[in-house]
Design an enzyme around this catalytic site. Structure first.
Site, PDB file in Angstrom:
ATOM      1  N   SER A  38      -3.693   0.093   9.287  1.00 64.31           N
ATOM      2  CA  SER A  38      -4.030   0.018   7.860  1.00 64.31           C
ATOM      3  C   SER A  38      -5.147  -0.971   7.542  1.00 64.31           C
ATOM      4  CB  SER A  38      -2.785  -0.350   7.056  1.00 64.31           C
ATOM      5  OG  SER A  38      -2.195  -1.515   7.590  1.00 64.31           O
ATOM      6  N   ASP A 329      -1.656  -7.371  -0.728  1.00 63.10           N
ATOM      7  CA  ASP A 329      -0.248  -7.014  -0.925  1.00 63.10           C
ATOM      8  C   ASP A 329       0.587  -7.841   0.063  1.00 63.10           C
ATOM      9  OD1 ASP A 329      -0.555  -5.732   1.530  1.00 63.10           O
ATOM     10  OD2 ASP A 329      -0.582  -3.711   0.682  1.00 63.10           O
ATOM     11  N   HIS A 332      -1.433  -6.939   3.704  1.00 60.59           N
ATOM     12  CA  HIS A 332      -2.864  -6.706   3.903  1.00 60.59           C
ATOM     13  C   HIS A 332      -3.740  -7.702   3.160  1.00 60.59           C
ATOM     14  CE1 HIS A 332      -0.791  -2.768   4.319  1.00 60.59           C
ATOM     15  NE2 HIS A 332      -1.413  -2.844   5.474  1.00 60.59           N
TER      16      HIS A 332
END
Ligand code: NAG
Ligand code: NAG
Ligand code: NAG
Ligand code: NAG
Ligand code: NAG
Length: 369
Positions: A38, A329, A332
């Site tokens: 991600s 978040d 990340h």
């Protein structure tokens, strides 16, 4: 909070702006291919039935096209590195590759998938299907065939083209976060000690990198794992809510140490090839570990109750001072942190940032076959 980061970000933004002026249309390499998780995904998970996705607000709040599936507020690692390498456009996602023109495909494809791991089962049991490293390599095989067609049905021409590209691979974080650390979903913790687990991961990664080599890759940057134990998600789930979870950082460090040895081994075995290691904790070290902001910028759910969903609440709020935050978040970094990390992996500032050379020097290398 991190004044240092704010100043740093400002300076780096100026460098990026400057750089884009004189390297515009002057790529340092003809192509850039991206594999990973991600930190790199630019929309490959959007159509999957997985909880590991980010194609909704407030993701992309600082990105021109809004929420594209990038797991941050703006550009991610691959976007910023593409700019540093002189590319005018971001590298297209594999999900959109079939719509991309031949000329775009020749410049590279991004296969990265949020939640992806070295192991195929990683993330599947707790969040749903993602595109594992093995599957990303299968997708790259499709691209290699397409490139051979574009270059006159010649596999040799394709391999020659692919040998000039930069490859970045950032994978393995989820083999801890969404596998080893969740014994209620995965058997790995009862099968392996932390040291054994790092070893089996590196063995599988080594095979995957040899596959990448066999498709023609010759300039490969491997991104080590971050200090996972310092992410808000881990601190909430495994810590006492305040400080980094050291046993997790120690486990991740075992992987990183073995990855450096793998880089040496690969460089010894393949004389026509350069693998480099990017030390993720070093390239993010301008911000002292003690000031890591344990609160994410966006609104997240109850981290202790959710089996690893570390993303923003859909349409939740985002903090206004995003350039001062490290974490976007619960897992990340913000774009501001990515700019710092990408810049230092591209041009190392400390000897510990990259090994044995940085991406800028990797791009300049003249490797003979
Ligand atoms: C990964 O696992 C899925 C689901 O079990 C399976 O469909 C797929 O073929 C596997 N992929 C690889 C490369 O092993
Ligand atoms: C728990 O938090 C306190 C601060 O509230 C800290 O001093 C202590 O070291 C932490 N303990 C662990 C095991 O992390
Ligand atoms: C990465 O950098 C840190 C400094 O931030 C250093 O302590 C560590 O030894 C480095 N790790 C590797 C594997 O080079
Ligand atoms: C979060 O979930 C945990 C575990 O279910 C629960 O004990 C805790 O009270 C919840 N916290 C909040 C703020 O709702
Ligand atoms: C997350 C983690 O590492 N949990 C445990 C896995 O199993 C070992 C024993 O081999 C424990 O020491 C770890 O705490």
């Amino acid at each position: 909070m991190p004044m240092g980061l704010k100043v740093c970000h400002l300076v780096l933004s100026l460098i990026l702006m400057d750089l884009s002026k004189w390297v515009n249309g002057a790529e340092q390499v003809p192509c850039y291919f991206i594999f990973g998780d991600s930190l790199w995904d630019n929309g490959n998970n959007n159509a999957l039935s997985t909880k590991a996705k980010a194609n909704y607000p407030p993701y992309g709040i600082d990105f021109p096209e809004g929420a594209t599936g990038r797991f941050t507020n703006g550009r991610n690692m691959g976007d910023i590195l593409a700019q540093l390498l002189g590319f005018e456009n971001f590298i297209p996602s594999f999900a959109h590759a079939s719509n991309a023109k031949d000329q775009e495909i020749l410049r590279g494809v991004n296969y990265a998938s949020g939640g992806a791991g070295i192991r195929n089962e990683t993330t599947r049991n707790n969040l749903g299907p993602v595109i594992s490293m093995d599957m990303q390599l299968q997708n790259h095989q499709n691209t290699a065939s397409r490139i051979a067609k574009i270059l006159g049905n010649s596999e040799e021409s394709a391999a020659k083209h692919l040998s000039k590209c930069i490859y970045s691979v950032g994978i393995g974080n989820n083999d801890y976060i969404n596998n080893y650390l969740l014994p209620q979903f995965y058997p790995t913790n009862s099968s392996y000690t932390p040291d054994q687990y790092a070893t089996v991961l590196i063995q599988q990664y080594s095979l995957q990198l040899k596959t990448l080599y066999n498709f023609g890759a010759r300039k490969v940057a491997l991104f080590g794992l971050g200090l996972i134990g310092c992410t808000p998600g881990c601190i909430a789930m495994y810590g006492n809510g305040t400080s980094c979870v050291e046993y997790i950082n120690n486990e991740v460090q075992m992987f990183n140490t073995k990855l450096v040895s793998l880089v040496d081994e690969l460089n010894n075995n393949f004389q026509d090839t350069k693998f480099i290691y990017v030390n993720t904790s070093s390239v993010s070290s301008s911000v002292p570990a003690t000031v890591i902001n344990t609160s994410p910028c966006c609104e997240v759910g109850n981290l202790t109750a959710n089996n690893g969903v570390l993303t923003c609440i859909p349409s939740g709020t985002a903090c206004p001072n995003r350039a001062e935050h490290i974490m976007w978040d619960a897992a990340h970094p913000t774009e501001a942190a990515y700019v710092m990390m990408a810049e230092r992996s591209y041009k190392a500032q400390l000897p510990s940032d990259t090994y044995p050379i940085d991406i800028h020097h990797l791009a300049q290398l003249n490797l003979t076959n």
